[in-house]
Design a protein around this motif. Sequence first.
Motif, PDB file in Angstrom:
ATOM      1  N   GLN A 189       0.849  -1.215  -0.061  1.00  0.00           N
ATOM      2  CA  GLN A 189       0.077   0.029   0.021  1.00  0.00           C
ATOM      3  C   GLN A 189       0.790   1.242  -0.007  1.00  0.00           C
ATOM      4  O   GLN A 189       0.402   2.460  -0.254  1.00  0.00           O
ATOM      5  CB  GLN A 189      -1.076  -0.150   1.122  1.00  0.00           C
ATOM      6  CG  GLN A 189      -2.133  -0.996   1.111  1.00  0.00           C
ATOM      7  CD  GLN A 189      -2.903  -0.874  -0.204  1.00  0.00           C
ATOM      8  OE1 GLN A 189      -3.640   0.329  -0.297  1.00  0.00           O
ATOM      9  NE2 GLN A 189      -3.104  -1.680  -0.952  1.00  0.00           N
ATOM     10  N   LYS A 190       2.200   1.235   0.495  1.00  0.00           N
ATOM     11  CA  LYS A 190       3.048   2.344   0.328  1.00  0.00           C
ATOM     12  C   LYS A 190       4.095   2.220  -0.676  1.00  0.00           C
ATOM     13  O   LYS A 190       4.726   3.093  -0.926  1.00  0.00           O
ATOM     14  CB  LYS A 190       3.716   2.575   1.780  1.00  0.00           C
ATOM     15  CG  LYS A 190       2.704   2.744   2.701  1.00  0.00           C
ATOM     16  CD  LYS A 190       3.554   2.951   4.169  1.00  0.00           C
ATOM     17  CE  LYS A 190       2.708   3.239   5.135  1.00  0.00           C
ATOM     18  NZ  LYS A 190       3.463   3.389   6.619  1.00  0.00           N
ATOM     19  N   ASN A 191       3.853   1.345  -1.487  1.00  0.00           N
ATOM     20  CA  ASN A 191       4.627   1.207  -2.841  1.00  0.00           C
ATOM     21  C   ASN A 191       4.536   2.412  -3.668  1.00  0.00           C
ATOM     22  O   ASN A 191       3.389   2.882  -4.139  1.00  0.00           O
ATOM     23  CB  ASN A 191       4.342   0.150  -3.802  1.00  0.00           C
ATOM     24  CG  ASN A 191       5.321  -0.262  -4.846  1.00  0.00           C
ATOM     25  OD1 ASN A 191       5.245   0.526  -5.780  1.00  0.00           O
ATOM     26  ND2 ASN A 191       6.356  -1.195  -4.578  1.00  0.00           N
ATOM     27  N   LYS A 248      -1.399   2.494  -7.467  1.00  0.00           N
ATOM     28  CA  LYS A 248      -2.439   3.160  -8.043  1.00  0.00           C
ATOM     29  C   LYS A 248      -3.885   2.512  -7.563  1.00  0.00           C
ATOM     30  O   LYS A 248      -4.020   1.340  -7.820  1.00  0.00           O
ATOM     31  CB  LYS A 248      -2.524   3.291  -9.792  1.00  0.00           C
ATOM     32  CG  LYS A 248      -3.745   4.317 -10.052  1.00  0.00           C
ATOM     33  CD  LYS A 248      -3.742   4.356 -11.446  1.00  0.00           C
ATOM     34  CE  LYS A 248      -4.910   5.362 -11.854  1.00  0.00           C
ATOM     35  NZ  LYS A 248      -4.697   6.569 -11.353  1.00  0.00           N
ATOM     36  N   ARG A 249      -4.580   3.284  -6.495  1.00  0.00           N
ATOM     37  CA  ARG A 249      -5.943   2.822  -6.243  1.00  0.00           C
ATOM     38  C   ARG A 249      -6.956   3.085  -7.019  1.00  0.00           C
ATOM     39  O   ARG A 249      -6.911   4.542  -7.194  1.00  0.00           O
ATOM     40  CB  ARG A 249      -6.050   3.231  -4.711  1.00  0.00           C
ATOM     41  CG  ARG A 249      -5.132   2.827  -3.671  1.00  0.00           C
ATOM     42  CD  ARG A 249      -5.584   3.310  -2.403  1.00  0.00           C
ATOM     43  NE  ARG A 249      -4.447   2.998  -1.233  1.00  0.00           N
ATOM     44  CZ  ARG A 249      -3.386   3.644  -0.794  1.00  0.00           C
ATOM     45  NH1 ARG A 249      -3.300   4.754  -1.420  1.00  0.00           N
ATOM     46  NH2 ARG A 249      -2.655   3.194  -0.046  1.00  0.00           N
ATOM     47  N   VAL A 250      -7.546   2.143  -7.638  1.00  0.00           N
ATOM     48  CA  VAL A 250      -8.530   2.425  -8.502  1.00  0.00           C
ATOM     49  C   VAL A 250      -9.806   2.416  -8.254  1.00  0.00           C
ATOM     50  O   VAL A 250     -10.373   1.369  -7.876  1.00  0.00           O
ATOM     51  CB  VAL A 250      -8.196   1.591  -9.943  1.00  0.00           C
ATOM     52  CG1 VAL A 250      -9.389   1.887 -11.006  1.00  0.00           C
ATOM     53  CG2 VAL A 250      -6.911   1.607 -10.582  1.00  0.00           C
ATOM     54  N   PRO A 251     -10.526   3.547  -8.227  1.00  0.00           N
ATOM     55  CA  PRO A 251     -12.139   3.442  -7.595  1.00  0.00           C
ATOM     56  C   PRO A 251     -13.060   2.732  -8.490  1.00  0.00           C
ATOM     57  O   PRO A 251     -12.765   2.858  -9.778  1.00  0.00           O
ATOM     58  CB  PRO A 251     -12.675   4.856  -7.359  1.00  0.00           C
ATOM     59  CG  PRO A 251     -11.266   5.587  -7.468  1.00  0.00           C
ATOM     60  CD  PRO A 251     -10.191   4.999  -8.218  1.00  0.00           C
ATOM     61  N   LYS A 252     -13.644   1.858  -7.975  1.00  0.00           N
ATOM     62  CA  LYS A 252     -14.825   1.111  -8.882  1.00  0.00           C
ATOM     63  C   LYS A 252     -15.999   1.275  -8.388  1.00  0.00           C
ATOM     64  O   LYS A 252     -16.328   1.186  -7.245  1.00  0.00           O
ATOM     65  CB  LYS A 252     -14.147  -0.137  -8.941  1.00  0.00           C
ATOM     66  CG  LYS A 252     -12.806  -0.576  -9.569  1.00  0.00           C
ATOM     67  CD  LYS A 252     -12.696  -0.338 -11.153  1.00  0.00           C
ATOM     68  CE  LYS A 252     -13.505  -1.139 -12.021  1.00  0.00           C
ATOM     69  NZ  LYS A 252     -13.502  -0.777 -13.417  1.00  0.00           N
ATOM     70  N   ALA A 253     -17.072   1.077  -9.286  1.00  0.00           N
ATOM     71  CA  ALA A 253     -18.309   0.790  -8.952  1.00  0.00           C
ATOM     72  C   ALA A 253     -18.541  -0.613  -8.549  1.00  0.00           C
ATOM     73  O   ALA A 253     -19.319  -1.362  -9.140  1.00  0.00           O
ATOM     74  CB  ALA A 253     -19.331   1.250 -10.030  1.00  0.00           C
ATOM     75  N   TRP A 254     -17.909  -0.790  -7.259  1.00  0.00           N
ATOM     76  CA  TRP A 254     -17.874  -2.297  -6.972  1.00  0.00           C
ATOM     77  C   TRP A 254     -18.285  -2.438  -5.387  1.00  0.00           C
ATOM     78  O   TRP A 254     -17.349  -2.113  -4.642  1.00  0.00           O
ATOM     79  CB  TRP A 254     -16.598  -2.637  -7.061  1.00  0.00           C
ATOM     80  CG  TRP A 254     -16.312  -4.278  -7.021  1.00  0.00           C
ATOM     81  CD1 TRP A 254     -16.757  -5.044  -6.426  1.00  0.00           C
ATOM     82  CD2 TRP A 254     -15.103  -4.770  -7.604  1.00  0.00           C
ATOM     83  NE1 TRP A 254     -16.608  -6.255  -6.722  1.00  0.00           N
ATOM     84  CE2 TRP A 254     -15.156  -6.173  -7.466  1.00  0.00           C
ATOM     85  CE3 TRP A 254     -13.808  -4.311  -8.054  1.00  0.00           C
ATOM     86  CZ2 TRP A 254     -14.242  -7.227  -7.741  1.00  0.00           C
ATOM     87  CZ3 TRP A 254     -12.877  -5.267  -8.409  1.00  0.00           C
ATOM     88  CH2 TRP A 254     -12.928  -6.770  -8.282  1.00  0.00           C
ATOM     89  N   ALA A 275      -7.259  -3.914   4.571  1.00  0.00           N
ATOM     90  CA  ALA A 275      -5.926  -3.240   4.765  1.00  0.00           C
ATOM     91  C   ALA A 275      -5.351  -3.018   3.344  1.00  0.00           C
ATOM     92  O   ALA A 275      -4.493  -2.699   2.844  1.00  0.00           O
ATOM     93  CB  ALA A 275      -4.877  -3.581   5.557  1.00  0.00           C
ATOM     94  N   ASP A 276      -6.511  -2.954   2.149  1.00  0.00           N
ATOM     95  CA  ASP A 276      -5.808  -2.932   0.663  1.00  0.00           C
ATOM     96  C   ASP A 276      -6.491  -1.522   0.229  1.00  0.00           C
ATOM     97  O   ASP A 276      -6.607  -1.338  -1.125  1.00  0.00           O
ATOM     98  CB  ASP A 276      -6.102  -3.945   0.234  1.00  0.00           C
ATOM     99  CG  ASP A 276      -7.951  -4.212   0.011  1.00  0.00           C
ATOM    100  OD1 ASP A 276      -8.582  -3.423   0.703  1.00  0.00           O
ATOM    101  OD2 ASP A 276      -8.341  -5.271  -0.543  1.00  0.00           O
ATOM    102  N   GLY A 277      -6.933  -0.593   0.673  1.00  0.00           N
ATOM    103  CA  GLY A 277      -7.546   0.573   0.310  1.00  0.00           C
ATOM    104  C   GLY A 277      -8.975   0.543   0.333  1.00  0.00           C
ATOM    105  O   GLY A 277      -9.761   1.572   0.001  1.00  0.00           O
TER     106      GLY A 277
END
Length: 543
Positions: free
Chosen positions: A280-282, A286-292, A330-332
């Motif tokens: 998560q600190k790499n 890139k955290r990609v928001p999804k309609a999920w 803990a993955d965003g």
Amino acid sequence: MGKIRKVSLSIGIVMVAVFLAACGKQSSQNNAQNKSITLMQTSDLTSLDNTNQAMLPEFNTLTNISEGLYRLNSKDQPVPAMATKIVKPTDNGKKYVFHIRSNAKWSNGDPVKAEDFEYSWKRSLNPANNPVYTYVFSGIKNADAIINHKKSYKTLGIKATGDKTLEITLDHPMAYFNKLVAMPVFMPQDKSFVQKVGVKKYGTNAKNTISNGAFKITNWTGTNDAYRLVKNPYYWDKSAIKLDQINYKTVKDSNTAHNLFEDGKLDDATISGVTAKSLQKNKDLKRVPKAWTYYLQVNQRKGRPLANQKLRQAISLAINRKELTNKVLADGSLPASSFVSPGTAVDPTTGKDFSQETSFSVAPNIKQARSLLAAGKKEAGITGDLKLSIVGDGQDVTKNVAQYIQGQLDSKLPGVKVSIANLPDKAQQARRSEGKFDLAQWYWLADFGDPINYLGILTSNNTMNPGKFSDATYDSLIEKAKTAANQTDYWKYLRQAEKRLMNQNGIIPLYYVRESHLVNPKLSGVEYHVAGFPDYTRATITK
């Protein structure tokens, strides 16, 4: 897409790679020089016939080789693709007339015709074609009657009135129609080509596939785990395409994906589970928001304990969603406070994000949960322990979530005993469809950016509602929204429907999934759609 037909898109998806020599030996540095990139798929590609397929690898590929009337731009809004402009409906919102671009061609040089859309859409409802994605056609004239076997697929409300003119008629106005037709299932098919190769062979390998988008597929036998997309020389907007090719490889293990990325053999790697948690600190994350939305389906069939609304509410109030997302995942991912995910759509009548304006409190309330548990057991005639089963797939992340929920309910609610069954995909699907569960772990990944795509699946007797939530008020609100004559009413009814669903605890939302990608910093221009599939057609990579 995160539903019965999307069974392979599990929350823990990620990948193992076996590379073919043809495209697997390039490093991303060489790819950059050749203006090519290497991407991963979660499983092998099986078919590119968009009329009877609805799996993630297929739709990922179709997004980059084909175009419908519209495509989504970087802001998740429809823009003209095969159509010359965004069309405004006539006949009180029920008729659309599209004009197809004069320079639109297939990758063999054939012109794209209006009849290619009519042919494709009707194939998508032809029972002989074994269609799997029919419900999205609901609202187009006669679609519901066709789906219910009351009319022929030939009566669908789509007609080519000329080589380049297409007329679509709806049963009622559809406020979301323009977003809907950007989906891969609504892409055209070259009628003459499909009939030439045969409907059974079409889309089964590169030779038997044709495209009208920025790229065309090569090096795909129909069974191999690596293939290539190359520029389509006949694409109408080819000057906007910067990449020369896109290489795809099947990678099923998250740790393998990470290692391949570090070795320069992937330019965009999707990671999840323990791997995502540790990275998560790499700097390349890139955290990609999804309609999920990941949620619990609740079995409300007659005779099941959770047919009682107070018991459903007690379970929801006992779960600490913040602890679940912060410590277990803990993955965003974020705590879910509604069914519709944030970022899916902005309510144009209020200017607010629809999810946020309909959210409920995610704070656990153990005191109230215990009170509701006691009252619910009394109403349901339960005198002993309340025994509940949780059914889910075999992914590690699914198991971890199930164990957390089990611990929460067993420890916070006296007399509640939870058992867990983590099963292979087919087995857990069967359990859900047969109603042999109390709680089932599932998710919804929206097909298009509108709340109706979530809320519409939970009406009574919907095939994607195995929990059998059934509420006349909710059904009425969804029907009113679908047939609303104006935007004000449409969004009003959707807001009321979301709040009614949460008030009745028709499902129990847990968290909003955030995809974790490791992305080559030299790669830019990728359109990561909140609802939809990543579009690499306008991307580029620098040396």
